[in-house]
Enzyme design. Sequence first.
Site, PDB file in Angstrom:
ATOM      1  N   GLY A 179       0.856  -1.143  -0.050  1.00 16.91           N
ATOM      2  CA  GLY A 179       0.094   0.032  -0.053  1.00 16.91           C
ATOM      3  C   GLY A 179       0.920   1.279   0.108  1.00 16.91           C
ATOM      4  N   ARG A 180       0.511   2.155   0.853  1.00 20.05           N
ATOM      5  CA  ARG A 180       1.176   3.416   0.887  1.00 20.05           C
ATOM      6  C   ARG A 180       2.639   3.554   1.325  1.00 20.05           C
ATOM      7  NH1 ARG A 180       1.179   5.881   5.857  1.00 20.05           N
ATOM      8  NH2 ARG A 180      -0.062   4.825   7.611  1.00 20.05           N
ATOM      9  N   TYR A 181       2.832   2.206   1.927  1.00 21.70           N
ATOM     10  CA  TYR A 181       4.270   2.120   2.669  1.00 21.70           C
ATOM     11  C   TYR A 181       5.296   1.958   1.640  1.00 21.70           C
ATOM     12  CZ  TYR A 181       2.350   1.976   7.195  1.00 21.70           C
ATOM     13  OH  TYR A 181       1.715   2.401   8.400  1.00 21.70           O
TER      14      TYR A 181
ATOM     15  N   ASP B  86       9.172   1.165   7.703  1.00 21.53           N
ATOM     16  CA  ASP B  86       9.155   2.513   8.010  1.00 21.53           C
ATOM     17  C   ASP B  86      10.215   2.954   9.082  1.00 21.53           C
ATOM     18  OD1 ASP B  86       7.683   0.895   9.668  1.00 21.53           O
ATOM     19  OD2 ASP B  86       6.132   2.771  10.108  1.00 21.53           O
TER      20      ASP B  86
ATOM     21  N   GLU C 118       3.293  -9.510  17.120  1.00 21.66           N
ATOM     22  CA  GLU C 118       4.192  -9.030  18.062  1.00 21.66           C
ATOM     23  C   GLU C 118       3.961  -9.778  19.541  1.00 21.66           C
ATOM     24  OE1 GLU C 118       6.453  -5.017  18.547  1.00 21.66           O
ATOM     25  OE2 GLU C 118       5.257  -5.001  20.135  1.00 21.66           O
TER      26      GLU C 118
END
Length: 321
Positions: A83-85, A173, A261
């Site tokens: 996606g936007r990443y 990110d 996580e």
Amino acid sequence: MRVTLRLIIGLLPMDKCSLENANMLNLDNSVDASLDLWSRADVQTCTTWKAAIIWEGMFDPDAYDQMHRREGSSVALTVFAVGRYLDAYLKTFLNTSEQHFMLGLPVTYYIFTDVPEKVPDIKLAPQRSIKVMKVEKNSRWQDVSMMRMKTISDVIESDIRHHCTHVFCFDVDQVFTGRFGSEALGDSVALLHAHYYRLPKKYFTYDRNPNSKAYMQTGDFYYHAAIFGGLWKSVKALTEACYQGIMEDKRNNVEALWHDESHLNKYMWLHKPTKVLSPEYCWDTSIIYRSEIRVTRLMFSCSLALFSRGIYLHICRCGFS
């Protein structure tokens, strides 16, 4: 209030290593015996199960690099840019990795994305290559986060194990800002979460739901899933176990508090890592100055919220859409 709380957290005492010297460690390799555990008397440099916790000033980088070159170590780096990443982070992640990650060793980047044609063209050093693999874009970032465990396990079996000795898995990110070198390589490697390494265990955000396979009452540390790694066999075992736990939760209509996580922390509690990386290896820019952080090797920045008990709880899972 936030600044005051972070200052107080920074003053909380850390446990200390109980070993006299590195020869008493459960060594991942021969060079680990050269670690100077007491060069950093201000921090915890070993675990109760005698694994090293790596901080700046403890190790000779040249000794590690020479040993790993001699032994033919090679590293697969996995990263998901969905996606936007992809547009927002991947180019910077790769460019800074080329400046700082495992320099001098063969590195293969395994990039998982829903738009392979948009992966940026990066100038790579010798012995470094990129493999792009298409994945579906899930509607929720939580599902991308959790399902990456199966994807990583599958690609280790089909590809990585034939070409690389070690695997490191990263969120996208993040930005490399300093040496992230061969001192970080080990059989099974976990990372201390920058927001929790100074907190009492009662504040660790383990999954407290007894219906989840990630359920934990207590643990050793709180590990950050933004980075984990090790020998390919160890990473395959971890990702397979986390995926199985995630799928069993799904069958029972349960979702762990912090998704993959939470499952990673449960696995690392049951199967202790043989090497632990200090928060230098993934520091958050929003944390106020800490004297023990002498160098930052990788940086991320997540949104924070004030937890009801007065502790900052990370509310974003970096690296996913």
